[in-house]
Structure formats: structure tokens, C-alpha cells
Scaffold this motif. Structure first.
Motif, PDB file in Angstrom:
ATOM      1  N   TRP A   7      75.957  21.945  67.088  1.00  0.00           N
ATOM      2  CA  TRP A   7      76.815  21.651  68.270  1.00  0.00           C
ATOM      3  C   TRP A   7      76.184  22.930  69.342  1.00  0.00           C
ATOM      4  O   TRP A   7      75.874  23.791  68.948  1.00  0.00           O
ATOM      5  CB  TRP A   7      78.113  21.954  68.193  1.00  0.00           C
ATOM      6  N   CYS A   9      77.543  24.687  71.864  1.00  0.00           N
ATOM      7  CA  CYS A   9      78.911  25.001  72.267  1.00  0.00           C
ATOM      8  C   CYS A   9      79.165  25.847  73.477  1.00  0.00           C
ATOM      9  O   CYS A   9      79.985  26.657  73.614  1.00  0.00           O
ATOM     10  CB  CYS A   9      79.826  25.043  71.084  1.00  0.00           C
ATOM     11  N   LEU A  12      82.690  24.963  74.748  1.00  0.00           N
ATOM     12  CA  LEU A  12      83.737  24.812  73.957  1.00  0.00           C
ATOM     13  C   LEU A  12      84.688  26.185  74.032  1.00  0.00           C
ATOM     14  O   LEU A  12      84.338  27.364  74.003  1.00  0.00           O
ATOM     15  CB  LEU A  12      83.321  24.965  72.402  1.00  0.00           C
ATOM     16  N   CYS A  35      79.329  30.693  70.706  1.00  0.00           N
ATOM     17  CA  CYS A  35      80.399  30.217  71.314  1.00  0.00           C
ATOM     18  C   CYS A  35      80.736  30.915  72.582  1.00  0.00           C
ATOM     19  O   CYS A  35      81.860  31.662  72.454  1.00  0.00           O
ATOM     20  CB  CYS A  35      81.388  29.625  70.374  1.00  0.00           C
TER      21      CYS A  35
END
Length: 170
Positions: A7, A9, A12, A35
Motif C-alpha cells: 500500500w 499510504c 491514510l 504512514c
């Protein structure tokens, strides 16, 4: 979890992985996860164990404010890894129902989280007077609430706490 490692991210903010079957080895897939905007992470009620936390010590989540690691059987050694995290914005840390003991609380004092305001240690059943005594040496200046219900603590065990910590206990 091996798919999550791919991912991207960067945007996020909230991730809830509550009530899954994640085990310690599964977290190895996301050991160096980045992240940068993540503020909420719940890994509660999985099977991380003490070894699982060694994989998340390298996460780059500098915006993280809420972390729930409750009900993962972290035990004493799990907090060895938590004590090495640098989470400058972390405000709420949930560690209830993890089979923590008095030595676990010593490791928590190494956590670099100057903004920590709420800490949940309830239902560990192995925290005693000796563990609670460590509260007097904690350096968390922003800490406002410590939940310690359902442990092996008696009322008289709280008499040695300085007043500023006693006010925080719920």
C-alpha cells in the motif's frame, strides 16, 4: 498483511484492524511501513504477542495520536519494544488485557511520548504495588488519565503515590 506492505499510504489517517487473526510473524510484512499521516491505529484483539511489537518499532508514523494494542498478550517483553518507540504526538495508548506485570511498567517509562495524556492498563491481573510505585518516576508530563482497574492492587498500595499521580488514576 503481506498485501498491506504494498500500500502507498501517504494519505491514510485511520486504520482499524480490530478482531482479526494477526500474529507476530504477520507484522513482519509491514516492518518498515511509512504512514506519515496516520493518526489512529487499532490492532486490538489480535494475536500479536510480545514478538509482534518488534516489527512495528521501525514504523514511521510521526502523526500517530491513538494506538490501541489491547488484548494481544504482549506480556512483559512486548513493552520492551514499545519503550523504544518515538511517538511525539501520541496521546492515547491502550494496553489493557495484555498480561502485563510490574516490570512492564519500567519499560513504558522509556517511551518517547511527551504528549501522552491517557494510558489504559486495566485488566492485566499482574500489576501490583511494586508496578504502581513506578508511576512516581514517570516523565509523562501531559498524562491526565491512567486506568488500572482489574489488577492486583489494593487501596493501601496507592498511599505511596505522589498526589499528582493519584489524581490521574481512574
Amino acid at each position: 498483511l503481506k498485501y498491506i506492505q504494498k500500500w502507498k499510504c501517504s494519505k491514510l489517517k485511520y486504520l482499524n484492524l480490530l478482531w482479526n487473526e494477526f500474529e507476530s510473524t504477520g507484522l513482519s510484512y509491514i516492518e518498515n511501513w511509512e504512514c506519515p499521516k496516520l493518526v489512529y491505529l487499532s490492532l486490538s484483539s489480535n494475536k500479536l504477542g510480545s514478538e509482534g511489537l518488534k516489527f512495528i518499532k521501525n514504523w514511521k508514523c510521526k502523526e500517530l495520536k491513538y494506538l490501541d494494542l489491547s488484548t494481544n498478550m504482549l506480556g512483559e517483553k512486548g513493552l520492551d519494544y514499545v519503550g523504544k518507540w518515538e511517538c511525539p504526538k501520541l496521546k492515547d495508548l491502550y494496553l489493557h488485557s495484555n498480561n502485563l506485570n510490574d516490570k512492564s511498567l519500567v519499560n513504558l517509562n522509556n517511551l518517547i511520548c511527551e504528549n501522552l495524556r491517557a494510558l489504559t492498563l486495566s485488566n492485566n491481573n499482574r500489576l501490583t504495588k511494586e508496578g504502581i510505585a513506578h508511576l512516581n518516576s514517570w516523565k509523562f508530563k501531559s498524562l491526565r488519565r491512567i486506568l488500572i482497574s482489574s489488577n492486583c492492587i489494593k487501596f493501601e498500595d496507592l498511599t505511596d503515590l505522589n498526589e499528582s499521580h493519584l489524581i490521574k488514576l481512574i
